[in-house]
Design a protein around this motif. Sequence first.
Motif, mmCIF file in Angstrom:
data_model
loop_
_atom_site.group_PDB
_atom_site.id
_atom_site.type_symbol
_atom_site.label_atom_id
_atom_site.label_comp_id
_atom_site.label_asym_id
_atom_site.label_seq_id
_atom_site.Cartn_x
_atom_site.Cartn_y
_atom_site.Cartn_z
ATOM 1 N N THR A 142 0.817 -1.214 0.000
ATOM 2 C CA THR A 142 0.000 0.000 0.000
ATOM 3 C C THR A 142 0.848 1.259 0.000
ATOM 4 O O THR A 142 0.313 2.353 -0.110
ATOM 5 C CB THR A 142 -0.921 0.024 1.238
ATOM 6 N N THR A 143 2.162 1.121 0.113
ATOM 7 C CA THR A 143 3.030 2.294 0.099
ATOM 8 C C THR A 143 3.905 2.270 -1.148
ATOM 9 O O THR A 143 4.218 1.213 -1.687
ATOM 10 C CB THR A 143 3.953 2.330 1.348
ATOM 11 N N SER A 144 4.245 3.446 -1.590
ATOM 12 C CA SER A 144 5.129 3.571 -2.746
ATOM 13 C C SER A 144 6.554 3.778 -2.258
ATOM 14 O O SER A 144 6.774 4.390 -1.215
ATOM 15 C CB SER A 144 4.724 4.770 -3.606
ATOM 16 N N PRO A 145 7.528 3.303 -2.994
ATOM 17 C CA PRO A 145 8.918 3.516 -2.583
ATOM 18 C C PRO A 145 9.282 4.992 -2.685
ATOM 19 O O PRO A 145 8.658 5.751 -3.433
ATOM 20 C CB PRO A 145 9.718 2.676 -3.569
ATOM 21 N N ALA A 146 10.284 5.405 -1.946
ATOM 22 C CA ALA A 146 10.743 6.795 -1.931
ATOM 23 C C ALA A 146 12.217 6.837 -2.331
ATOM 24 O O ALA A 146 12.888 5.809 -2.417
ATOM 25 C CB ALA A 146 10.555 7.382 -0.529
ATOM 26 N N MET A 147 12.701 8.037 -2.561
ATOM 27 C CA MET A 147 14.119 8.216 -2.906
ATOM 28 C C MET A 147 14.976 7.513 -1.857
ATOM 29 O O MET A 147 14.732 7.625 -0.665
ATOM 30 C CB MET A 147 14.491 9.693 -2.952
ATOM 31 N N GLU A 181 19.408 6.625 -7.846
ATOM 32 C CA GLU A 181 20.707 6.286 -8.432
ATOM 33 C C GLU A 181 20.565 5.754 -9.859
ATOM 34 O O GLU A 181 21.481 5.132 -10.383
ATOM 35 C CB GLU A 181 21.415 5.242 -7.550
ATOM 36 N N VAL A 182 19.413 5.980 -10.445
ATOM 37 C CA VAL A 182 19.164 5.536 -11.819
ATOM 38 C C VAL A 182 18.684 6.726 -12.645
ATOM 39 O O VAL A 182 18.596 7.839 -12.138
ATOM 40 C CB VAL A 182 18.130 4.375 -11.855
ATOM 41 N N ILE A 183 18.326 6.490 -13.897
ATOM 42 C CA ILE A 183 17.915 7.598 -14.762
ATOM 43 C C ILE A 183 16.652 8.278 -14.209
ATOM 44 O O ILE A 183 15.856 7.674 -13.496
ATOM 45 C CB ILE A 183 17.703 7.139 -16.221
ATOM 46 N N GLU A 184 16.486 9.521 -14.574
ATOM 47 C CA GLU A 184 15.404 10.352 -14.048
ATOM 48 C C GLU A 184 14.029 9.730 -14.225
ATOM 49 O O GLU A 184 13.185 9.795 -13.328
ATOM 50 C CB GLU A 184 15.457 11.741 -14.706
ATOM 51 N N GLY A 185 13.767 9.120 -15.378
ATOM 52 C CA GLY A 185 12.465 8.515 -15.620
ATOM 53 C C GLY A 185 12.132 7.425 -14.606
ATOM 54 O O GLY A 185 11.001 7.329 -14.135
ATOM 55 N N TRP A 186 13.116 6.578 -14.284
ATOM 56 C CA TRP A 186 12.899 5.540 -13.272
ATOM 57 C C TRP A 186 12.619 6.179 -11.919
ATOM 58 O O TRP A 186 11.705 5.770 -11.200
ATOM 59 C CB TRP A 186 14.140 4.648 -13.138
ATOM 60 N N ASN A 187 13.402 7.180 -11.555
ATOM 61 C CA ASN A 187 13.203 7.846 -10.260
ATOM 62 C C ASN A 187 11.792 8.421 -10.155
ATOM 63 O O ASN A 187 11.113 8.268 -9.144
ATOM 64 C CB ASN A 187 14.229 8.972 -10.081
ATOM 65 N N GLU A 188 11.338 9.070 -11.227
ATOM 66 C CA GLU A 188 10.021 9.680 -11.224
ATOM 67 C C GLU A 188 8.908 8.640 -11.200
ATOM 68 O O GLU A 188 7.931 8.772 -10.427
ATOM 69 C CB GLU A 188 9.849 10.580 -12.446
ATOM 70 N N ALA A 189 9.034 7.600 -11.983
ATOM 71 C CA ALA A 189 7.974 6.588 -12.076
ATOM 72 C C ALA A 189 7.811 5.820 -10.774
ATOM 73 O O ALA A 189 6.689 5.470 -10.386
ATOM 74 C CB ALA A 189 8.259 5.633 -13.218
ATOM 75 N N LEU A 190 8.904 5.552 -10.101
ATOM 76 C CA LEU A 190 8.833 4.707 -8.907
ATOM 77 C C LEU A 190 8.783 5.497 -7.611
ATOM 78 O O LEU A 190 8.392 4.954 -6.580
ATOM 79 C CB LEU A 190 10.032 3.752 -8.871
ATOM 80 N N GLY A 191 9.163 6.744 -7.653
ATOM 81 C CA GLY A 191 9.258 7.544 -6.424
ATOM 82 C C GLY A 191 7.947 8.089 -5.943
ATOM 83 O O GLY A 191 6.897 7.947 -6.449
#
Length: 191
Positions: A142-147, A181-191
């Motif tokens: 139920t929670t999303s991962p964070a930076m 620590e990955v490309i911006e798109g991954w950070n945005e999609a998963l963060g």
Amino acid sequence: MSLRYLSVLLAALVFTVGCQQSTDFSDVEERPLEEQVAYIVGFSQGDGVRQQFLADSTVDVPLDAKLLLDAYRSGLDGDTMLVSQQRAQEIFTAFQDTLRARAAREGLAEAERFLTTNAERDSVSVTESGLQYQVLSSGEGTTSPAMGDLVSVNYEGSLLDGTVFDSSYRRGEPTEFVIGEVIEGWNEALG
């Protein structure tokens, strides 16, 4: 017979056959062996030029056939090239740079068309930054991962033509990485 001697002989034969101005090669197998070799060498080199510059749809370079043949004959005659080897390399480098720039422009236009069309699909989400993604399946949490969080993901990356360039599925296991620590798109999609 030395390779140099053979090269000179072949060049002379190609020149001799070329002077005949005959483009009817239907009897090539009945001609003397030297003429057959000249035909094969000439055809192979011409085909190589065609494949490199004319048949590649990404290149689309109209070559001046008369100039090409005149320069070829000049080389066979042993004339001195009118540009230095260094300048010839500079010209080819500039030519390659021009082709790369054109391919990049065409690729960018194709990517923009794809993104515009893709954004209209109901299953595709578009973020404020323009990132497009599609959720194929969700986890049970139920929670999303964070930076800074470690995540485990299955994914497949492909080019517009469908060529897969990376796939955790093909490796048979998910990939783990830290968000941030990955490309911006991954950070945005998963963060």
